[in-house]
Design a protein around this motif. Structure first.
Motif, short mmCIF file in Angstrom:
data_model
loop_
_atom_site.label_atom_id
_atom_site.label_comp_id
_atom_site.label_asym_id
_atom_site.label_seq_id
_atom_site.Cartn_x
_atom_site.Cartn_y
_atom_site.Cartn_z
N UNK A 21 33.44 -73.78 -40.48
CA UNK A 21 33.26 -72.58 -39.67
C UNK A 21 32.64 -72.93 -38.33
N UNK A 22 31.62 -73.79 -38.34
CA UNK A 22 30.97 -74.20 -37.09
C UNK A 22 31.94 -74.87 -36.14
N UNK A 23 32.77 -75.77 -36.67
CA UNK A 23 33.74 -76.46 -35.82
C UNK A 23 34.77 -75.49 -35.26
N UNK A 24 35.21 -74.53 -36.08
CA UNK A 24 36.19 -73.55 -35.61
C UNK A 24 35.61 -72.65 -34.53
N UNK A 25 34.36 -72.23 -34.69
CA UNK A 25 33.73 -71.36 -33.69
C UNK A 25 33.52 -72.08 -32.36
N UNK A 26 33.39 -73.39 -32.40
CA UNK A 26 33.23 -74.15 -31.15
C UNK A 26 34.51 -74.16 -30.32
N UNK A 27 35.63 -73.76 -30.92
CA UNK A 27 36.92 -73.83 -30.25
C UNK A 27 37.41 -72.48 -29.73
N UNK A 28 36.64 -71.42 -29.95
CA UNK A 28 37.08 -70.11 -29.47
C UNK A 28 36.22 -69.66 -28.29
N UNK A 29 36.54 -68.52 -27.73
CA UNK A 29 35.87 -68.04 -26.53
C UNK A 29 34.38 -67.84 -26.74
N UNK A 30 33.61 -68.22 -25.72
CA UNK A 30 32.17 -68.01 -25.75
C UNK A 30 31.79 -66.90 -24.78
N UNK A 31 30.72 -66.21 -25.12
CA UNK A 31 30.22 -65.10 -24.31
C UNK A 31 28.77 -65.39 -23.93
N UNK A 32 28.45 -65.22 -22.67
CA UNK A 32 27.11 -65.54 -22.19
C UNK A 32 26.12 -64.41 -22.47
N UNK A 33 24.94 -64.80 -22.89
CA UNK A 33 23.80 -63.88 -22.98
C UNK A 33 23.00 -64.12 -21.71
N UNK A 34 23.26 -63.34 -20.68
CA UNK A 34 22.85 -63.74 -19.34
C UNK A 34 21.96 -62.74 -18.60
N UNK A 35 21.78 -61.55 -19.14
CA UNK A 35 21.01 -60.56 -18.39
C UNK A 35 19.52 -60.73 -18.63
N UNK A 36 18.79 -60.98 -17.54
CA UNK A 36 17.33 -60.99 -17.56
C UNK A 36 16.90 -59.60 -17.11
N UNK A 37 16.59 -58.75 -18.06
CA UNK A 37 16.40 -57.33 -17.76
C UNK A 37 15.00 -56.99 -17.28
N UNK A 38 14.06 -57.93 -17.43
CA UNK A 38 12.69 -57.68 -17.02
C UNK A 38 12.24 -58.84 -16.13
N UNK A 39 12.22 -58.63 -14.81
CA UNK A 39 11.98 -59.74 -13.87
C UNK A 39 10.63 -60.42 -14.04
N UNK A 40 9.65 -59.76 -14.64
CA UNK A 40 8.36 -60.42 -14.86
C UNK A 40 8.46 -61.53 -15.90
N UNK A 41 9.55 -61.51 -16.67
CA UNK A 41 9.85 -62.60 -17.61
C UNK A 41 11.14 -63.26 -17.12
N UNK A 42 11.00 -64.07 -16.07
CA UNK A 42 12.17 -64.52 -15.33
C UNK A 42 12.82 -65.79 -15.83
N UNK A 43 12.19 -66.49 -16.78
CA UNK A 43 12.80 -67.72 -17.28
C UNK A 43 14.12 -67.40 -17.96
#
Length: 223
Positions: A21-43
Motif C-alpha cells: 500500500x505504501x509503495x502504491x500511494x507513492x505513485x499517485x497524486x500528492x496534495x500539499x498541506x500548505x496553508x499557514x492560517x495563523x501568521x504568529x506560527x509562521x514555521x
C-alpha cells in the motif's frame, strides 16, 4: 474550498500488505498541506499526502520534511498533537459530526468523534489498533541538509468509523481536512489543506472542511 476525488486503488489480495500500500500511494497524486492560517506560527514544514481507498479501507500516506521531530506520546488515544503530528478529519455526507484521526510520526493514534472541539467521544482502543501503519525516517545529512524527512502510511479500516454502518466507501460524499501540527516542538506550527479562517489555532471547524467523493478506480504510475 478545496475539493478532491478519492479514487479506488486496485490492489487485489495485497490490500492488507502495508508495504505494498505504501509503495502504491507513492505513485499517485500528492496534495500539499500548505496553508499557514495563523501568521504568529509562521514555521512551514513541507507536507503532502496521498489518499485512496479500496472497498472497506481508506489508504493514506503523509510525506513530511521538517527541522525537528518528537514522538513522546505513544499510548493509543494520547495527546499525539503535541508531537510531530499529522491529522485527518472527516464528516460523512452533510452530517455535523466528524471524526478526528491524529497520528504522530511513529504511528501512535488518537481518534475522536463529535460535532465540536469539546466533549468528543473517543473511539475504543481496540478499534483504533485495527489501523495498520508504517513509519519511515530519513535525515538529510548526506545532502548537506539538517531537515528530517519522514513518511507515514496508513490502512484505516471502515470499522474505525463505529458510528456509521457503511459496508463500503464507494460513492460516498464527505467533507474533509488534513493538517500538520506540533504543539510542543521547538517551532510550533499549524498547517491545513483547506484554509481555515479563525483568530486562534483551531482545527475543529468543519465549516472550513473541503469536499471529497470516494470515486472509481485510479491507474497507478508504474514508473
Amino acid at each position: 474550498m478545496q475539493q478532491l476525488n478519492i479514487f479506488s486503488l486496485p490492489l487485489g489480495p495485497g490490500i492488507g500488505d502495508i508495504d505494498q500500500v505504501s509503495k502504491a500511494l507513492s505513485k499517485i497524486e500528492r496534495h500539499q498541506i500548505q496553508f499557514v492560517c495563523w501568521p504568529e506560527f509562521g514555521y512551514q514544514p513541507d507536507v503532502a499526502f496521498a489518499i485512496a481507498y479500496n472497498g472497506t479501507n481508506i489508504l493514506l500516506k503523509y510525506f513530511v520534511e521538517e527541522s525537528a521531530i518528537t514522538a513522546i506520546h505513544r499510548a493509543t488515544n494520547g495527546p499525539v498533537y503535541k508531537d510531530s503530528c499529522v491529522e485527518f478529519f472527516i464528516a460523512f455526507n452533510n452530517e455535523e459530526e466528524y471524526y478526528n484521526l491524529e497520528f504522530n510520526c511513529a504511528g501512535s493514534c488518537h481518534i475522536g468523534f463529535g460535532g465540536e472541539r469539546e466533549n468528543r467521544i473517543e473511539v475504543p482502543v481496540d478499534l483504533v489498533k485495527q489501523i495498520k501503519y508504517q513509519a519511515s525516517f530519513h535525515t538529510g545529512h548526506n545532502s548537506g541538509s539538517d531537515l528530517i524527512k519522514w513518511e507515514l502510511s496508513l490502512i484505516i479500516p471502515i470499522s474505525v468509523f463505529q458510528f456509521h454502518q457503511f459496508t463500503s466507501f464507494e460513492n460516498i460524499w464527505c467533507r474533509i481536512n488534513f493538517y500538520k501540527c506540533g504543539d510542543d516542538l521547538p517551532q510550533p506550527h499549524y498547517l491545513s489543506w483547506s484554509k481555515i479562517y479563525s483568530t486562534i489555532p483551531n482545527f475543529h471547524l468543519p465549516e472550513f472542511f473541503g469536499k471529497a467523493l470516494f470515486a472509481e478506480d485510479i491507474k497507478i504510475n508504474q514508473a
